[in-house]
Enzyme design. Structure first.
Site, PDB file in Angstrom:
ATOM      1  CG  ASP A 131      -2.098   0.951   1.042  1.00 17.60           C
ATOM      2  OD1 ASP A 131      -2.427   1.292  -0.109  1.00 17.60           O
ATOM      3  OD2 ASP A 131      -2.689   1.351   2.059  1.00 17.60           O
ATOM      4  CG  HIS A 138      -4.867  10.554   3.190  1.00 18.65           C
ATOM      5  ND1 HIS A 138      -5.934  10.449   4.052  1.00 18.65           N
ATOM      6  CD2 HIS A 138      -3.955   9.646   3.618  1.00 18.65           C
ATOM      7  CE1 HIS A 138      -5.692   9.508   4.952  1.00 18.65           C
ATOM      8  NE2 HIS A 138      -4.501   9.004   4.710  1.00 18.65           N
ATOM      9  CD  GLU A 203      -6.261   4.794   4.979  1.00 14.64           C
ATOM     10  OE1 GLU A 203      -5.585   4.059   4.223  1.00 14.64           O
ATOM     11  OE2 GLU A 203      -5.770   5.483   5.896  1.00 14.64           O
ATOM     12  CD  GLU A 205      -5.436   3.026  -0.028  1.00 15.80           C
ATOM     13  OE1 GLU A 205      -4.628   2.462  -0.797  1.00 15.80           O
ATOM     14  OE2 GLU A 205      -5.270   3.114   1.211  1.00 15.80           O
ATOM     15  CG  ASP A 237      -5.616   0.486   3.958  1.00 13.97           C
ATOM     16  OD1 ASP A 237      -5.652  -0.575   4.605  1.00 13.97           O
ATOM     17  OD2 ASP A 237      -4.735   1.357   4.122  1.00 13.97           O
ATOM     18  NE  ARG A 241      -7.885   6.561   9.967  1.00 20.61           N
ATOM     19  CZ  ARG A 241      -7.223   6.372   8.844  1.00 20.61           C
ATOM     20  NH1 ARG A 241      -5.961   5.939   8.864  1.00 20.61           N
ATOM     21  NH2 ARG A 241      -7.806   6.588   7.689  1.00 20.61           N
ATOM     22  CD  GLN A 244      -3.006   4.507  11.037  1.00 19.37           C
ATOM     23  OE1 GLN A 244      -4.226   4.550  10.960  1.00 19.37           O
ATOM     24  NE2 GLN A 244      -2.220   4.935  10.072  1.00 19.37           N
ATOM     25  CE  LYS A 257      -3.420   2.099   7.561  1.00 26.50           C
ATOM     26  NZ  LYS A 257      -4.223   3.013   6.735  1.00 26.50           N
ATOM     27  CB  THR A 261      -7.607  -4.888   2.295  1.00 22.29           C
ATOM     28  OG1 THR A 261      -6.628  -4.568   3.289  1.00 22.29           O
ATOM     29  CG2 THR A 261      -7.502  -3.898   1.142  1.00 22.29           C
ATOM     30  CD  GLU A 378      -7.981  12.877   4.581  1.00 20.24           C
ATOM     31  OE1 GLU A 378      -8.238  11.692   4.252  1.00 20.24           O
ATOM     32  OE2 GLU A 378      -7.570  13.728   3.776  1.00 20.24           O
TER      33      GLU A 378
HETATM   34 CA    CA Z   1      -3.955   3.125   2.978  1.00 18.07          CA
END
Ligand code: CA
Length: 431
Positions: A131, A138, A203, A205, A237, A241, A244, A257, A261, A378
Site C-alpha cells: 500500500d 490525504h 480509506e 483508494e 483500506d 485509527r 494505529q 490495517k 481490505t 479527515e
Molecule cells: Ca492506505
C-alpha cells in the site's frame, strides 16, 4: 493504444448494455464469478449480465488463443495476467466482436448470466500486497493532525512512500468487515488497554493489479513500468485509527490495517483505460523534480488516470428506512502525487520482484476540499467534528452496521464513460 473497441458509437446487442453506467461494451472488465452449484470461472461484465468466457471459448480461440488457454478452466486471472499485454488486447478485441455483432447473439445466449445470479470472487489470488501513500492531500491532512507545523515529511516529495500490507485478509466486495480489537492507549494514559477499536475508518483508494513478471534483482525501468499495470480496481483500506496511533512508531502500520481490505470484483483492464490516460498534474512551484529513475516524459504526459471516485455511507437505520447511502466524498485519481508507473519503478528499484497477482494500493485519495476527503479521520478532523447523516444520526468514525460503498468512473470527452463497479462492505460487531 486506442482502437475500435473504444469507439463510443458502437453498441452491443446485449439488452441494456449501451445505457449501463459502468459496463457498456467499451469496458469489458474481467472478473471471477460463480452461480449456484458451479465452480468459479472467468467472465466479463456487460450491462447487467456476465458473459462466461469459458462458455464462449470456441468462439474466441481463433483470435485470442493464448488468452483462452489461460482462462479455460481457471478460477483466477493470474495465468492471464502473467502473459504479455498483447494477450489481453487480443481477448478484448475478440470479446468486443462477439458482443457487438448480432450474428453471435444466439451462440452467446447460453453463456450470458444475469449479474444478480452471480457470486463474485477475488479476481486474482493475491500474491502480495503493497500500500502506497501517494494521495498528497490525504498525507498533508493527516500529517497536519499529527504535526501542525510540519505536515509533510521531507521524504514525501522524493519517495513514493509505501509499506507492505497483508494479502491474506483481502476480500472481495459484498461481505462484512469485523471490528478489530487491539491495544489502545487513551491520550491521558501512560499504559494501553486491550479493547475494541472505537475509531474505525475507511480509506478510499485505487488498486493496481500487476501483470507480467520481473525477477528478483531486476529493476523495472520507468519507461516500462506503466506496462506492468494490468488493471484497476477500487480498494478500501480499513483502518483502526486508535490501534494505529499507538502501534505505528517506529515501523508503520501493522494490526491497524491487516484485519481487512476490500476490493471491487471487476478488473478494468489497462486496455480499457487507454482513452482515460491524462497528464500527471504539474508539481507545485518549489517541489523537486522526480529523481531520474522516476522521471519519464511519456509517463508525465499520460501516466495519470481520469478516474473519479465516490464514497458513500449507509447506517443500519438508514437501511431499515430504505434510504440510499449518503455520499460523503467525491475525489479524483489526479490527486495522486505519483503515477502508478512511478510506484512500480520505485517498488523495484532495489530489485524487488513483482508478478501477476501482486496488488498495489494507491494510498488514500483525498482532494483539497472537505467534500473530497477519502477518510473519516479527515472529515471529522481527527474525531473532533461529527458528520450529520440524513437519518439524523451523527458519525465521527464507523459504527457497527455501517455500510461503506466506493464507486468509480473513468470519463473523458469524446469517449464512453466506463465504471469500476462497486466496492462495498458492512461493519460487523467485534467478536
Ligand atoms: Ca492506505
Amino acid at each position: 493504444m486506442i482502437d475500435h473497441t473504444h469507439d463510443a458509437a458502437v453498441s452491443s446487442w446485449v439488452a441494456g448494455a449501451d445505457d449501463h453506467a459502468d459496463f457498456p461494451v467499451q469496458n469489458l472488465p474481467l472478473g471471477v464469478f460463480s452461480t449456484s452449484g458451479s465452480a468459479p470461472r472467468i467472465g466479463t461484465a456487460i450491462g447487467d449480465h456476465v458473459l462466461d468466457l469459458s462458455g464462449v471459448a470456441e468462439l474466441l480461440r481463433g483470435k485470442a488463443a493464448a488468452a483462452v488457454a489461460a482462462i479455460e478452466g481457471a478460477q483466477t486471472l493470474n495465468a492471464l495476467f502473467a502473459l504479455e499485454h498483447v494477450a489481453r488486447r487480443d481477448l478484448r478485441r475478440a470479446v468486443f466482436a462477439l458482443l457487438t455483432n448480432e450474428v453471435h447473439a444466439a451462440h452467446c445466449q447460453a453463456a450470458l448470466v444475469p449479474a444478480a445470479q452471480c457470486t463474485m470472487h477475488l479476481p486474482l489470488a493475491v500474491r502480495d500486497y503493497t500500500d502506497f501513500y501517494a494521495g498528497i492531500h490525504h498525507a498533508r491532512n493527516v500529517g497536519s493532525l499529527l504535526r501542525p507545523d510540519n505536515p509533510l515529511l521531507p521524504n514525501y516529495r522524493y519517495i513514493p512512500v509505501g509499506y507492505h500490507g497483508r494479502a491474506s485478509s483481502i476480500r472481495v466486495s459484498g461481505g462484512e468487515v469485523r471490528r478489530p480489537s487491539g491495544q489502545l492507549r487513551a491520550p491521558d494514559s501512560e499504559v494501553p488497554v486491550v479493547g475494541q477499536s472505537r475509531r474505525l475508518d475507511y480509506e478510499v483508494e485505487l488498486g493496481f493489479w500487476i501483470g507480467g513478471r520481473s525477477d528478483l534483482g531486476e529493476p523495472v525501468p520507468i519507461d516500462r513500468a506503466g506496462s506492468r499495470i494490468a488493471g484497476l480496481c477500487l480498494l478500501n483500506d480499513w483502518s483502526a485509527r486508535d490501534i494505529q496511533a499507538w502501534e505505528y512508531q517506529p515501523l508503520g502500520p501493522f494490526l491497524a490495517k491487516n484485519f481487512g481490505t476490500t476490493v471491487s470484483p471487476w478488473v478494468v483492464t489497462a486496455e480499457a483505460l487507454a482513452p482515460f490516460r491524462v497528464a500527471q498534474p504539474e508539481r507545485p512551484d518549489g517541489d523537486p523534480a522526480p529523481l531520474p529513475y522516476l522521471d519519464d516524459e511519456r509517463d508525465q504526459q499520460e501516466g495519470a488516470l481520469a478516474v473519479r471516485i465516490d464514497v458513500s455511507l449507509r447506517t443500519q437505520s438508514m437501511r431499515n428506512a430504505v434510504m440510499e447511502p449518503m455520499r460523503l466524498g467525491r475525489t479524483a485519481a489526479t490527486n495522486l502525487y505519483w503515477t502508478p508507473a512511478q510506484m512500480v519503478a520505485h517498488h523495484t528499484v532495489n530489485g524487488c520482484d513483482l508478478a501477476a497477482g501482486d496488488l498495489l494500493g494507491s494510498g488514500t485519495i483525498s482532494g483539497a476540499e472537505s467534500d473530497a476527503y477519502g477518510s473519516l479521520m479527515e472529515m471529522s478532523r481527527g474525531g473532533t467534528q461529527s458528520i450529520t447523516l440524513p437519518s439524523g444520526e451523527t458519525r465521527t468514525f464507523l459504527e457497527d452496521g455501517d455500510e461503506v460503498v466506493l464507486s468509480g468512473t473513468a470519463t473523458k470527452e469524446g469517449f464512453r464513460s466506463i465504471g469500476l463497479g462497486e466496492c462495498r462492505a458492512t461493519i460487523a460487531p467485534a467478536r
